[in-house]
Write a protein that holds these residues in place. Sequence first.
Motif, mmCIF file in Angstrom:
data_model
loop_
_atom_site.group_PDB
_atom_site.id
_atom_site.type_symbol
_atom_site.label_atom_id
_atom_site.label_comp_id
_atom_site.label_asym_id
_atom_site.label_seq_id
_atom_site.Cartn_x
_atom_site.Cartn_y
_atom_site.Cartn_z
ATOM 1 N N CYS A 295 3.618 -1.832 19.331
ATOM 2 C CA CYS A 295 2.194 -1.954 19.666
ATOM 3 C C CYS A 295 1.760 -0.867 20.647
ATOM 4 N N GLY A 296 2.655 -0.495 21.563
ATOM 5 C CA GLY A 296 2.333 0.577 22.505
ATOM 6 C C GLY A 296 2.143 1.909 21.810
ATOM 7 N N VAL A 297 3.000 2.211 20.826
ATOM 8 C CA VAL A 297 2.862 3.456 20.073
ATOM 9 C C VAL A 297 1.522 3.487 19.339
ATOM 10 N N ILE A 298 1.172 2.357 18.705
ATOM 11 C CA ILE A 298 -0.096 2.299 17.966
ATOM 12 C C ILE A 298 -1.290 2.411 18.919
ATOM 13 N N ALA A 299 -1.229 1.711 20.049
ATOM 14 C CA ALA A 299 -2.343 1.720 20.999
ATOM 15 C C ALA A 299 -2.577 3.111 21.576
ATOM 16 N N ILE A 300 -1.499 3.877 21.798
ATOM 17 C CA ILE A 300 -1.650 5.218 22.349
ATOM 18 C C ILE A 300 -2.121 6.198 21.281
ATOM 19 N N ALA A 301 -1.643 6.015 20.046
ATOM 20 C CA ALA A 301 -1.960 6.966 18.985
ATOM 21 C C ALA A 301 -3.399 6.852 18.499
ATOM 22 N N LEU A 302 -3.985 5.654 18.542
ATOM 23 C CA LEU A 302 -5.320 5.470 17.965
ATOM 24 C C LEU A 302 -6.396 6.338 18.625
ATOM 25 N N PRO A 303 -6.523 6.390 19.968
ATOM 26 C CA PRO A 303 -7.619 7.188 20.561
ATOM 27 C C PRO A 303 -7.284 8.666 20.705
ATOM 28 N N ILE A 304 -6.063 9.098 20.372
ATOM 29 C CA ILE A 304 -5.681 10.481 20.607
ATOM 30 C C ILE A 304 -6.454 11.432 19.701
ATOM 31 N N HIS A 305 -6.652 11.041 18.459
ATOM 32 C CA HIS A 305 -7.317 11.938 17.504
ATOM 33 C C HIS A 305 -8.746 12.288 17.928
ATOM 34 N N PRO A 306 -9.574 11.333 18.356
ATOM 35 C CA PRO A 306 -10.920 11.725 18.837
ATOM 36 C C PRO A 306 -10.870 12.639 20.055
ATOM 37 N N ILE A 307 -9.897 12.439 20.945
ATOM 38 C CA ILE A 307 -9.792 13.301 22.122
ATOM 39 C C ILE A 307 -9.454 14.725 21.705
ATOM 40 N N ILE A 308 -8.517 14.879 20.769
ATOM 41 C CA ILE A 308 -8.163 16.209 20.271
ATOM 42 C C ILE A 308 -9.358 16.852 19.579
ATOM 43 N N ASN A 309 -10.107 16.053 18.820
ATOM 44 C CA ASN A 309 -11.297 16.588 18.147
ATOM 45 C C ASN A 309 -12.327 17.098 19.152
ATOM 46 N N ASN A 310 -12.511 16.356 20.245
ATOM 47 C CA ASN A 310 -13.448 16.805 21.277
ATOM 48 C C ASN A 310 -13.003 18.133 21.879
ATOM 49 N N PHE A 311 -11.703 18.272 22.098
ATOM 50 C CA PHE A 311 -11.182 19.514 22.666
ATOM 51 C C PHE A 311 -11.414 20.682 21.706
ATOM 52 N N VAL A 312 -11.044 20.500 20.445
ATOM 53 C CA VAL A 312 -11.194 21.573 19.452
ATOM 54 C C VAL A 312 -12.665 21.906 19.236
ATOM 55 N N ARG A 313 -13.518 20.879 19.169
ATOM 56 C CA ARG A 313 -14.943 21.112 18.932
ATOM 57 C C ARG A 313 -15.559 21.905 20.081
ATOM 58 N N TYR A 314 -15.236 21.534 21.313
ATOM 59 C CA TYR A 314 -15.812 22.239 22.458
ATOM 60 C C TYR A 314 -15.274 23.664 22.545
ATOM 61 N N TYR A 315 -13.980 23.848 22.273
ATOM 62 C CA TYR A 315 -13.389 25.185 22.337
ATOM 63 C C TYR A 315 -14.046 26.106 21.308
ATOM 64 N N ASN A 316 -14.166 25.623 20.077
ATOM 65 C CA ASN A 316 -14.811 26.429 19.034
ATOM 66 C C ASN A 316 -16.283 26.673 19.343
ATOM 67 N N LYS A 317 -16.931 25.663 19.914
ATOM 68 C CA LYS A 317 -18.346 25.801 20.251
ATOM 69 C C LYS A 317 -18.559 26.888 21.296
ATOM 70 N N GLN A 318 -17.674 26.940 22.292
ATOM 71 C CA GLN A 318 -17.796 27.963 23.321
ATOM 72 C C GLN A 318 -17.629 29.367 22.733
ATOM 73 N N ARG A 319 -16.712 29.508 21.806
ATOM 74 C CA ARG A 319 -16.528 30.805 21.160
ATOM 75 C C ARG A 319 -17.756 31.198 20.336
ATOM 76 N N VAL A 320 -18.337 30.226 19.644
ATOM 77 C CA VAL A 320 -19.529 30.505 18.847
ATOM 78 C C VAL A 320 -20.702 30.881 19.747
ATOM 79 N N LEU A 321 -20.871 30.151 20.858
ATOM 80 C CA LEU A 321 -21.973 30.453 21.771
ATOM 81 C C LEU A 321 -21.808 31.821 22.403
ATOM 82 N N GLU A 322 -20.581 32.176 22.733
ATOM 83 C CA GLU A 322 -20.338 33.496 23.318
ATOM 84 C C GLU A 322 -20.665 34.602 22.316
ATOM 85 N N THR A 323 -20.253 34.393 21.060
ATOM 86 C CA THR A 323 -20.570 35.374 20.014
ATOM 87 C C THR A 323 -22.073 35.457 19.774
#
Length: 494
Positions: free
Chosen positions: A393-421
């Motif tokens: 249950c601990g593995v499942i509980a930790i894994a479930l919210p990780i994907h949205p957090i990674i998506n937020n990181f990737v989205r913001y990183y790519n967004k900053q590059r696009v805004l700079e360009t």
Amino acid sequence: MDAAAERSLPEPGSQGSRAGDDIEIVVNVGGVRQVLYGDLLSQYPETRLAELIGCLAGGYDTIFSLCDDYDPGKREFYFDRDPDAFKCVIEVYYFGEVHMKKGICPICFKNEMDFWKVDLKFLDDCCKSHLSEKREELEEIARRVQLILDDLGVDSAEGRWGRCQKCVWKFLEKPESSCPARVVAVLSFLLILVSSVVMCVGTIPELQVLDADGNRVEHPTLENVETACIGWFTLEYLLRLFSSPNKLHFALSFMNIVDVLAILPFYVSLTLTHLGARMMELTNVQQAVQALRIMRIARIFKLARHSSGLQTLTYALKRSFKELGLLLMYLAVGIFVFSALGYTMEQSHPETLFKSIPQSFWWAIITMTTVGYGDIYPKTTLGKLNAAISFLCGVIAIALPIHPIINNFVRYYNKQRVLETAAKHELELMELNSGGAAEGKAGCSRSDLDSLLPEPAGEEGPSWSSRLKISHSDTFIPLLTEEKHHRTRLQSCK
């Protein structure tokens, strides 16, 4: 329009010009022809299409104030607008709300709604979020471009102190502005690393020396290195503070507060060492100094000033508070449930390590987070089964919210590059439109900058946005002026 067409225009008061629910009008938007009825359009009389019902009575001036062209023979109104956006806007007459079609630029769609005089309140909430996100992006691009223009511009009206202050601020805050500024930024980054390493190495007993009282203290060489680093950090902070255009905002900035926390413990401990012994016992002074030395770990956060990756991570975590809250809630519920079950199941064993439910919290935490120190472990069969379930249950509980957090990181990183360009793209367009930028030259000259800056209020002449209008670029241009520019369907959205 030729004379024959002019003669065929219905006279005021004729059947084709009367207003009523039984009237039908034909509109041609970007080559898409559609028949609309008066009873449908009259639901929203303030819209442009509803105004077409009675516009024939007003003559040519009224007609061409509402449309781009009119065919009196077919009684057809022509509009050079985006037909895809029109198909979305027309939904307000049928369903009372507007949904933005996927693939349409939100800013362009807003301009289309403004043209058809449909209020934004009819736009569905799901589409308003896209519009707000696009507005934030444009404002960010506008801010970046304006900062670059401010750095390029040198106001001759400023005094010597003002010009010097601006140069020092750009030298310390803009590493990309010059080669010496980049060298200073790299040097500051290296000194942060050196100071952090010295703090860690100074705690090794083999590298410590004995003082007059026989206590182990930090090696004098390491103390000298620490003093030199603190001196650099202090000088850098004071120069940035004095050259800051907004000192209050500078002092309250999070990263600048971190800088103060990294510098302050050194001077407080130095003051306590030399002056505190006269006011309190030596033991209390040493304890206070030792506690202040722990605060030196705050200087590691100074790396975020020179690392865009750390800044992106901070923003991603800030935007992921909801996901992090879910993660903590899942773990808290699991820890409470499995620790209570573990305590209950282990009570039958004579050598149980589960003395109480609060004590079992520690076992549940290290089990659900897959750490498993082994200092507390179950000895009964049911206890081991409970431990296995809590682990899964601990593995499942930790894994479930990780994907949205990674998506937020990737989205913001790519967004900053696009805004700079996008910001660099706008500066290139400004140079091309100014006509004074030399080929291969990076940045605008003073004359180019003067031609790009907005006209002062009350002066005649074309505005900045009108000079940049030919670029057909949906970036910061509409945000730097109060004027509204409606785009046609022939203009692409970059």
